[in-house]
Write a protein that holds these residues in place. Structure first.
Motif, PDB file in Angstrom:
ATOM      1  N   UNK A 144       0.831  -1.203   0.000  1.00 39.53           N
ATOM      2  CA  UNK A 144       0.000   0.000   0.000  1.00 39.53           C
ATOM      3  C   UNK A 144       0.867   1.254   0.000  1.00 39.53           C
ATOM      4  N   UNK A 145       1.970   1.223   0.741  1.00 41.62           N
ATOM      5  CA  UNK A 145       2.889   2.356   0.745  1.00 41.62           C
ATOM      6  C   UNK A 145       3.515   2.590  -0.619  1.00 41.62           C
ATOM      7  N   UNK A 146       3.917   1.513  -1.278  1.00 41.89           N
ATOM      8  CA  UNK A 146       4.496   1.625  -2.621  1.00 41.89           C
ATOM      9  C   UNK A 146       3.471   2.201  -3.587  1.00 41.89           C
ATOM     10  N   UNK A 147       2.242   1.711  -3.508  1.00 37.32           N
ATOM     11  CA  UNK A 147       1.178   2.212  -4.385  1.00 37.32           C
ATOM     12  C   UNK A 147       0.978   3.706  -4.158  1.00 37.32           C
ATOM     13  N   UNK A 148       0.937   4.126  -2.902  1.00 37.45           N
ATOM     14  CA  UNK A 148       0.716   5.549  -2.632  1.00 37.45           C
ATOM     15  C   UNK A 148       1.889   6.400  -3.110  1.00 37.45           C
ATOM     16  N   UNK A 149       3.101   5.870  -3.035  1.00 37.76           N
ATOM     17  CA  UNK A 149       4.260   6.616  -3.560  1.00 37.76           C
ATOM     18  C   UNK A 149       4.163   6.790  -5.077  1.00 37.76           C
ATOM     19  N   UNK A 150       3.764   5.734  -5.778  1.00 37.39           N
ATOM     20  CA  UNK A 150       3.592   5.845  -7.231  1.00 37.39           C
ATOM     21  C   UNK A 150       2.482   6.840  -7.554  1.00 37.39           C
ATOM     22  N   UNK A 151       1.386   6.769  -6.817  1.00 34.34           N
ATOM     23  CA  UNK A 151       0.269   7.690  -7.060  1.00 34.34           C
ATOM     24  C   UNK A 151       0.683   9.127  -6.786  1.00 34.34           C
ATOM     25  N   UNK A 152       1.396   9.330  -5.706  1.00 33.84           N
ATOM     26  CA  UNK A 152       1.855  10.682  -5.353  1.00 33.84           C
ATOM     27  C   UNK A 152       2.804  11.219  -6.413  1.00 33.84           C
ATOM     28  N   UNK A 153       3.723  10.382  -6.909  1.00 32.06           N
ATOM     29  CA  UNK A 153       4.675  10.861  -7.907  1.00 32.06           C
ATOM     30  C   UNK A 153       3.988  11.153  -9.238  1.00 32.06           C
ATOM     31  N   UNK A 154       2.934  10.408  -9.567  1.00 32.56           N
ATOM     32  CA  UNK A 154       2.190  10.680 -10.804  1.00 32.56           C
ATOM     33  C   UNK A 154       1.495  12.035 -10.757  1.00 32.56           C
ATOM     34  N   UNK A 155       1.026  12.411  -9.571  1.00 29.93           N
ATOM     35  CA  UNK A 155       0.270  13.660  -9.467  1.00 29.93           C
ATOM     36  C   UNK A 155       1.152  14.859  -9.149  1.00 29.93           C
ATOM     37  N   UNK A 156       2.435  14.623  -8.883  1.00 28.21           N
ATOM     38  CA  UNK A 156       3.348  15.723  -8.551  1.00 28.21           C
ATOM     39  C   UNK A 156       3.806  16.443  -9.816  1.00 28.21           C
ATOM     40  N   UNK A 157       4.178  17.686  -9.634  1.00 30.88           N
ATOM     41  CA  UNK A 157       4.738  18.464 -10.748  1.00 30.88           C
ATOM     42  C   UNK A 157       6.094  17.873 -11.117  1.00 30.88           C
ATOM     43  N   UNK A 158       6.472  17.956 -12.389  1.00 30.77           N
ATOM     44  CA  UNK A 158       7.784  17.425 -12.767  1.00 30.77           C
ATOM     45  C   UNK A 158       8.904  18.187 -12.063  1.00 30.77           C
ATOM     46  N   UNK A 159       9.982  17.498 -11.749  1.00 29.16           N
ATOM     47  CA  UNK A 159      11.084  18.182 -11.065  1.00 29.16           C
ATOM     48  C   UNK A 159      11.704  19.226 -11.989  1.00 29.16           C
ATOM     49  N   UNK A 160      12.288  20.247 -11.393  1.00 35.63           N
ATOM     50  CA  UNK A 160      12.920  21.264 -12.233  1.00 35.63           C
ATOM     51  C   UNK A 160      14.100  20.662 -12.989  1.00 35.63           C
TER      52      UNK A 160
END
Length: 187
Positions: free
Chosen positions: A128-144
């Motif tokens: 569940x933690x891995x899934x939430x990390x993938x979900x969070x990274x998908x919705x985050x702005x791209x890194x500079x």
């Protein structure tokens, strides 16, 4: 729950308050407090309500790793439909019947695995933690980018960025399978 979930889906979890939900329902916030003691109760109910979307679950009894990957993919799809979940689930929460049914089904899939029950609980939590990390990274702005930075002091980064691309692989699949195998392996 429907009004609160629609609000969170549209405007994020910050838009959900007892007052806002009551307004959406055409009533006062005080009337909601007859059923809920705090906003956290509302968030718990919202999370459990959307967890109902995970059903029907994949059949147990086949390859346990494939079954758990299907459960993880279902979670990831749920996070994509309800991005606010990544903010709600890390807090202490009361599990409702939909969340318990999901957890129970994970244990059914893991039944043939000869690991201790605590190891299975840990594996489900880590998945569940891995899934939430993938979900969070998908919705985050791209890194500079690195525009304006002299990269000559970072030869390994330059080599990594200029190397030919490696064959595309499903990082989600690889990560979930690796975590589950690692936590449930029998030494």
């Amino acid at each position: 729950m429907a009004a609160a979930i629609a609000m969170a889906d549209a405007d994020g979890i910050g838009a959900v308050s007892m007052r806002a939900v009551a307004t959406a329902l055409g009533t006062g916030a005080g009337s909601l407090y007859r059923y809920l003691t705090a906003r956290d109760d509302l968030l718990d109910l919202m999370a459990d309500q959307v967890a109902g979307e995970l059903a029907p679950f994949p059949a147990a009894g086949g390859d346990w790793l494939d079954g758990m990957l299907l459960m993880a993919r279902g979670q990831l799809d749920l996070y994509r439909r309800h991005p606010w979940l990544v903010e709600v689930l890390p807090r202490p929460t009361a599990l409702g019947p939909n969340s318990l049914a999901w957890f129970d089904h994970c244990l059914a899939i893991l039944h043939p695995v000869p690991s201790a029950t605590t190891a299975k609980f840990e594996a489900i939590a880590m998945m569940t933690g891995v899934v939430s990390l993938f979900a969070r990274s998908e919705s985050a702005a791209p890194p500079p980018g690195f525009d304006g930075i002299d990269m000559t002091a970072y030869p390994h980064l330059i080599a990594a960025f200029t190397a030919p691309p490696s064959p595309r692989r499903d990082l989600f699949d690889v990560t979930v399978r690796s975590v589950l195998r690692g936590l449930l392996s029998q030494d």
